[in-house]
Design a protein around this motif. Structure first.
Motif, PDB file in Angstrom:
ATOM      1  N   SER A  47       0.689  -0.913   0.000  1.00  0.00           N
ATOM      2  CA  SER A  47       0.165  -0.208   0.008  1.00  0.00           C
ATOM      3  C   SER A  47       0.725   1.474  -0.206  1.00  0.00           C
ATOM      4  O   SER A  47       1.950   1.553   0.972  1.00  0.00           O
ATOM      5  CB  SER A  47      -0.559  -0.037   1.194  1.00  0.00           C
ATOM      6  OG  SER A  47      -1.690   0.868   1.530  1.00  0.00           O
ATOM      7  N   GLY A  48       0.111   2.611  -0.799  1.00  0.00           N
ATOM      8  CA  GLY A  48       1.563   3.360  -1.134  1.00  0.00           C
ATOM      9  C   GLY A  48       2.377   3.465  -2.062  1.00  0.00           C
ATOM     10  O   GLY A  48       3.135   4.664  -1.871  1.00  0.00           O
ATOM     11  N   GLY A  50       2.625   3.440  -5.144  1.00  0.00           N
ATOM     12  CA  GLY A  50       2.586   4.166  -5.985  1.00  0.00           C
ATOM     13  C   GLY A  50       1.168   3.980  -7.514  1.00  0.00           C
ATOM     14  O   GLY A  50       1.517   4.395  -8.243  1.00  0.00           O
ATOM     15  N   LYS A  51       1.207   2.928  -7.193  1.00  0.00           N
ATOM     16  CA  LYS A  51      -0.078   1.717  -8.037  1.00  0.00           C
ATOM     17  C   LYS A  51      -0.415   2.644  -8.581  1.00  0.00           C
ATOM     18  O   LYS A  51      -0.754   2.822  -9.917  1.00  0.00           O
ATOM     19  CB  LYS A  51      -0.503   0.620  -7.772  1.00  0.00           C
ATOM     20  CG  LYS A  51       0.387  -0.554  -6.904  1.00  0.00           C
ATOM     21  CD  LYS A  51       0.425  -1.625  -6.176  1.00  0.00           C
ATOM     22  CE  LYS A  51      -1.148  -1.077  -5.314  1.00  0.00           C
ATOM     23  NZ  LYS A  51      -0.095  -0.612  -4.383  1.00  0.00           N
ATOM     24  N   SER A  52      -1.240   3.574  -7.702  1.00  0.00           N
ATOM     25  CA  SER A  52      -2.206   4.226  -8.589  1.00  0.00           C
ATOM     26  C   SER A  52      -1.953   5.175  -8.979  1.00  0.00           C
ATOM     27  O   SER A  52      -2.484   6.462 -10.161  1.00  0.00           O
ATOM     28  CB  SER A  52      -3.435   4.773  -7.367  1.00  0.00           C
ATOM     29  OG  SER A  52      -4.108   3.589  -7.307  1.00  0.00           O
ATOM     30  N   THR A  53      -0.888   5.686  -8.112  1.00  0.00           N
ATOM     31  CA  THR A  53      -0.155   7.136  -9.382  1.00  0.00           C
ATOM     32  C   THR A  53      -0.581   7.159 -11.019  1.00  0.00           C
ATOM     33  O   THR A  53       0.313   7.318 -11.522  1.00  0.00           O
ATOM     34  CB  THR A  53       0.616   7.251  -8.435  1.00  0.00           C
ATOM     35  OG1 THR A  53      -0.130   8.026  -6.667  1.00  0.00           O
ATOM     36  CG2 THR A  53       1.810   8.337  -8.921  1.00  0.00           C
ATOM     37  N   ARG A 215       6.873   2.316  -1.241  1.00  0.00           N
ATOM     38  CA  ARG A 215       7.447   3.648  -1.336  1.00  0.00           C
ATOM     39  C   ARG A 215       9.353   4.282  -1.505  1.00  0.00           C
ATOM     40  O   ARG A 215       9.518   3.454  -0.408  1.00  0.00           O
ATOM     41  CB  ARG A 215       6.732   5.087  -0.764  1.00  0.00           C
ATOM     42  CG  ARG A 215       6.175   6.508  -1.264  1.00  0.00           C
ATOM     43  CD  ARG A 215       5.769   6.643  -0.711  1.00  0.00           C
ATOM     44  NE  ARG A 215       6.203   6.878   0.452  1.00  0.00           N
ATOM     45  CZ  ARG A 215       4.802   6.354   1.574  1.00  0.00           C
ATOM     46  NH1 ARG A 215       4.041   6.213   1.081  1.00  0.00           N
ATOM     47  NH2 ARG A 215       5.306   6.704   2.610  1.00  0.00           N
TER      48      ARG A 215
HETATM   49  N1  LIG Z   1      -2.330  13.744  -4.441  1.00  0.00           N
HETATM   50  C1  LIG Z   1      -1.444  13.571  -3.784  1.00  0.00           C
HETATM   51  N2  LIG Z   1      -1.111  13.713  -2.760  1.00  0.00           N
HETATM   52  C2  LIG Z   1      -0.040  13.887  -2.203  1.00  0.00           C
HETATM   53  N3  LIG Z   1       0.582  12.680  -1.860  1.00  0.00           N
HETATM   54  C3  LIG Z   1      -0.005  11.700  -3.016  1.00  0.00           C
HETATM   55  C4  LIG Z   1      -1.353  12.308  -4.062  1.00  0.00           C
HETATM   56  N4  LIG Z   1      -1.414  11.034  -4.106  1.00  0.00           N
HETATM   57  C5  LIG Z   1      -1.067   9.727  -3.791  1.00  0.00           C
HETATM   58  N5  LIG Z   1       0.387  10.988  -2.839  1.00  0.00           N
HETATM   59  C6  LIG Z   1       0.908  10.068  -2.608  1.00  0.00           C
HETATM   60  O1  LIG Z   1       1.501   8.634  -3.435  1.00  0.00           O
HETATM   61  C7  LIG Z   1       2.198   7.771  -2.933  1.00  0.00           C
HETATM   62  C8  LIG Z   1       1.643   6.607  -3.371  1.00  0.00           C
HETATM   63  O2  LIG Z   1       0.086   6.788  -3.655  1.00  0.00           O
HETATM   64  P1  LIG Z   1      -0.531   5.427  -4.204  1.00  0.00           P
HETATM   65  O3  LIG Z   1      -2.555   6.034  -3.745  1.00  0.00           O
HETATM   66  O4  LIG Z   1      -0.374   5.487  -5.381  1.00  0.00           O
HETATM   67  O5  LIG Z   1      -0.379   4.093  -3.492  1.00  0.00           O
HETATM   68  P2  LIG Z   1      -0.852   3.105  -4.457  1.00  0.00           P
HETATM   69  O6  LIG Z   1      -0.287   2.007  -4.370  1.00  0.00           O
HETATM   70  O7  LIG Z   1      -1.867   3.101  -4.751  1.00  0.00           O
HETATM   71  O8  LIG Z   1      -1.716   2.465  -2.450  1.00  0.00           O
HETATM   72  P3  LIG Z   1      -3.230   1.450  -2.437  1.00  0.00           P
HETATM   73  O9  LIG Z   1      -2.635  -0.068  -2.585  1.00  0.00           O
HETATM   74  O10 LIG Z   1      -2.895   1.904  -0.291  1.00  0.00           O
HETATM   75  O11 LIG Z   1      -4.089   1.975  -2.999  1.00  0.00           O
HETATM   76  C9  LIG Z   1       1.504   7.731  -0.834  1.00  0.00           C
HETATM   77  O12 LIG Z   1       2.172   7.744  -0.119  1.00  0.00           O
HETATM   78  C10 LIG Z   1       0.374   8.845  -0.719  1.00  0.00           C
HETATM   79  O13 LIG Z   1      -0.135   9.364  -0.320  1.00  0.00           O
END
Ligand SMILES: Nc1ncnc2c1ncn2[C@@H]1O[C@H](COP(=O)(O)OP(=O)(O)OP(=O)(O)O)[C@@H](O)[C@H]1O
Ligand SMILES: [Mg+2]
Length: 253
Positions: A47-48, A50-53, A215
């Motif tokens: 989690s966190g 950067g997948k959704s990013t 991350r």
């Molecule tokens: N718009 C934003 N502003 C500030 N920080 C952000 C933003 N979008 C994402 N982050 C940060 O970037 C990091 C990656 O976020 P992301 O949502 O891509 O994770 P993820 O891999 O999708 O996690 P999960 O499995 O929980 O969905 C996290 O630490 C999040 O807090």
């Protein structure tokens, strides 16, 4: 109709955010991924990481600070219906019926009259027959997910980005929709990028699974899933692939 194969190239992506205190959060650093043709690629990582990013960058909803990202050799500059994103919480238009949610993109592109029959085809394929006139608050979570998937697939995107689209569903509903995704993929021949926390789901659906580091997210390794469909979740080779993904995930510092 898309005949040539569309490729996606992500090289050395860098995406840094700021947290509430103004501190840097490095979501992606040195993230590279190359996808050719109609592959279904799984993205797994803590989690966190950067997948959704990454999906938002591919969707054109966000821009990286470094590296390059292109589809079919063209840099991504903004959202485009050739790239469809389906979120975890379905995010349907509450004021539209199931039918109108699915038809939305066709109407926006002014091709609804010519392609109306495709709405019915997708409704039938996704097992939503009889619920065409229902509003999102009148259907189950599983139906909402199917509606969101159909709303994306009807656009015949080159790239379909699925961000944990089934994570809120029970195991039985998930299994049904997983088969429906495979069916739709067979017809659509798109690139699918599937973010999931469910290793079994990734092995069941994907041709290749990318395992990301915590991350800042980078690619730790990948596992190719060379099993024919339909896949048997209890089979030895299936279980060995699950183990290989778990092993990569577990090898993080
Ligand atoms: N718009 C934003 N502003 C500030 N920080 C952000 C933003 N979008 C994402 N982050 C940060 O970037 C990091 C990656 O976020 P992301 O949502 O891509 O994770 P993820 O891999 O999708 O996690 P999960 O499995 O929980 O969905 C996290 O630490 C999040 O807090
Ligand atoms: Mg996420």
């Amino acid at each position: 109709m898309v005949t040539e194969k569309i490729g996606l190239e992500a090289a050395e992506l860098l995406r840094i955010f700021e947290d509430a205190d103004g501190n840097e959060v490095v979501a992606l650093d040195g993230f590279s991924l190359s996808i050719q043709g109609s592959e279904t690629v799984g993205l797994i990582g803590p989690s966190g990481c950067g997948k959704s990013t990454f999906l938002r960058l591919v969707a054109g909803l966000d821009q990286p600070q470094g590296g390059s990202l292109s589809v079919g050799g063209q840099p991504i500059t903004g959202p485009d219906y050739h790239r469809g994103l389906v979120f975890q919480n379905a995010a349907l238009f509450e004021w539209l019926t199931v039918w109108d949610n699915i038809a939305f993109g066709l109407k926006a592109r002014k091709v609804y009259r010519q392609q109306k029959q495709r709405v019915q085809e997708l409704i039938d394929l996704m097992g939503l027959t009889g619920f065409e006139k229902s509003y999102p608050h009148q259907i189950s979570g599983g139906m909402a997910s199917r509606t969101a998937l159909a709303r994306s697939f009807i656009q015949e995107p080159d790239i379909i980005l699925l961000d944990e689209p089934l994570s809120s569903l029970d195991a039985f509903t998930r299994a049904t929709i997983q088969d429906q995704i495979i069916d739709m993929q067979r017809r659509a021949q798109a690139i699918i990028i599937l973010v999931t926390h469910d290793i079994e789901e990734a092995v069941y659906l994907c041709d290749r699974i990318i395992v990301m580091s915590a991350r800042p997210g980078r690619v730790l390794g990948e596992v190719a899933v060379d099993l024919p469909h339909p896949r048997d979740r209890t089979e030895e080779r299936f279980i060995a692939l699950r183990r290989a993904v778990m092993h990569l995930l577990g090898n993080q510092a």
